[in-house]
Design an enzyme around this catalytic site. Structure first.
Site, PDB file in Angstrom:
ATOM      1  N   CYS A 160       0.801  -1.192   0.048  1.00 45.40           N
ATOM      2  CA  CYS A 160       0.141  -0.065  -0.048  1.00 45.40           C
ATOM      3  C   CYS A 160       0.744   1.217   0.051  1.00 45.40           C
ATOM      4  O   CYS A 160       2.027   1.110  -0.374  1.00 45.40           O
ATOM      5  CB  CYS A 160      -0.851   0.112   1.233  1.00 45.40           C
ATOM      6  N   ASN A 202       2.232   1.695   4.240  1.00 48.92           N
ATOM      7  CA  ASN A 202       2.695   0.090   4.911  1.00 48.92           C
ATOM      8  C   ASN A 202       2.385   0.385   6.464  1.00 48.92           C
ATOM      9  O   ASN A 202       2.979  -0.347   7.263  1.00 48.92           O
ATOM     10  CB  ASN A 202       4.093  -0.321   4.736  1.00 48.92           C
ATOM     11  N   CYS A 242      -1.309   0.887   7.310  1.00 51.00           N
ATOM     12  CA  CYS A 242      -2.757   0.357   7.504  1.00 51.00           C
ATOM     13  C   CYS A 242      -3.099  -0.803   6.701  1.00 51.00           C
ATOM     14  O   CYS A 242      -3.521  -1.904   7.400  1.00 51.00           O
ATOM     15  CB  CYS A 242      -3.580   1.551   7.061  1.00 51.00           C
ATOM     16  N   ARG A 243      -3.338  -0.574   5.332  1.00 51.55           N
ATOM     17  CA  ARG A 243      -4.053  -1.693   4.369  1.00 51.55           C
ATOM     18  C   ARG A 243      -3.076  -2.858   4.336  1.00 51.55           C
ATOM     19  O   ARG A 243      -3.504  -3.981   4.469  1.00 51.55           O
ATOM     20  CB  ARG A 243      -4.331  -1.087   3.149  1.00 51.55           C
ATOM     21  N   SER A 244      -1.860  -2.721   3.911  1.00 56.07           N
ATOM     22  CA  SER A 244      -0.827  -3.834   3.471  1.00 56.07           C
ATOM     23  C   SER A 244      -0.538  -4.566   4.932  1.00 56.07           C
ATOM     24  O   SER A 244      -0.408  -5.742   4.808  1.00 56.07           O
ATOM     25  CB  SER A 244       0.199  -3.416   2.836  1.00 56.07           C
ATOM     26  N   ASP A 278      -7.880   3.682   1.162  1.00 58.17           N
ATOM     27  CA  ASP A 278      -6.858   4.243   2.371  1.00 58.17           C
ATOM     28  C   ASP A 278      -7.872   4.739   3.343  1.00 58.17           C
ATOM     29  O   ASP A 278      -8.732   6.104   3.197  1.00 58.17           O
ATOM     30  CB  ASP A 278      -6.003   5.584   1.545  1.00 58.17           C
TER      31      ASP A 278
END
Ligand code: 4NP
Length: 158
Positions: free
Chosen positions: A10, A13, A15-17, A127
């Site tokens: 993401c 690196n 939050c999402r990934s 995001d």
């Protein structure tokens, strides 16, 4: 036979990934496939290198029994040699990742993670960084769906 290596990507690196990495690792553990599939995550921006996952993201993940332990690192061109699947969260991540390698077999390792969703009709993991708490739940919902679909796909390859 060698391990399948997955890299979730993401922007920050944090939050999402890291969530994708944690969810996928959990599914692999449950499926008894942790020795066959390796997971990691990275960000296209270097802004949060060395940081733990975002406190809000960790808190929402923990509510689902998931502990996020990764530290942020930046995506580098060498990752395209090391990993088999580069799984990006949105089109902007896709473009930033693609810019690191020439068109061809390495660039072809990049996939939109949401392409593996089983039930969510989405084309990105949005995001959550500047939004409210619902955004973090949305990340978890989409990531859990996509991770299940990705696992099903990987099983057809092994
Ligand atoms: P991520 O979220 O890409 O899911 O880790 C973000 C984290 C930080 C920023 C943006 C997105 N930021 O602009 O600092």
């Amino acid at each position: 036979k060698s391990m399948i290596k997955l890299l979730f990507v993401c922007l920050g690196n944090i939050c999402r990934s890291p969530t994708a990495e944690g969810v996928m690792q959990h599914l692999l553990d449950q499926a008894g496939l942790a020795q066959q599939v390796l997971v990691d995550s990275a960000g296209t921006s270097g802004h949060h290198v060395g940081e733990a996952a975002d406190e809000r993201m960790r808190s929402h993940a923990l509510e689902r029994g998931l502990e996020l332990t990764s530290r942020s690192r930046k995506l580098v061109a060498k990752d395209f040699q090391e990993f088999d699947y580069i799984l990006v969260m949105d089109q902007s991540n896709f473009d930033d990742a693609a810019a690191l390698v020439a068109e061809g077999p390495l660039r072809s390792k990049i996939h939109l993670f949401t392409d593996y969703c089983l039930s969510s009709r989405v084309s990105s993991v949005p995001d959550p960084y500047y939004g409210g708490e619902a955004g973090f739940e949305r990340v978890l919902d989409i990531v859990e769906d996509a991770a299940k679909g990705l696992l099903a796909h990987l099983k057809t390859k092994m």
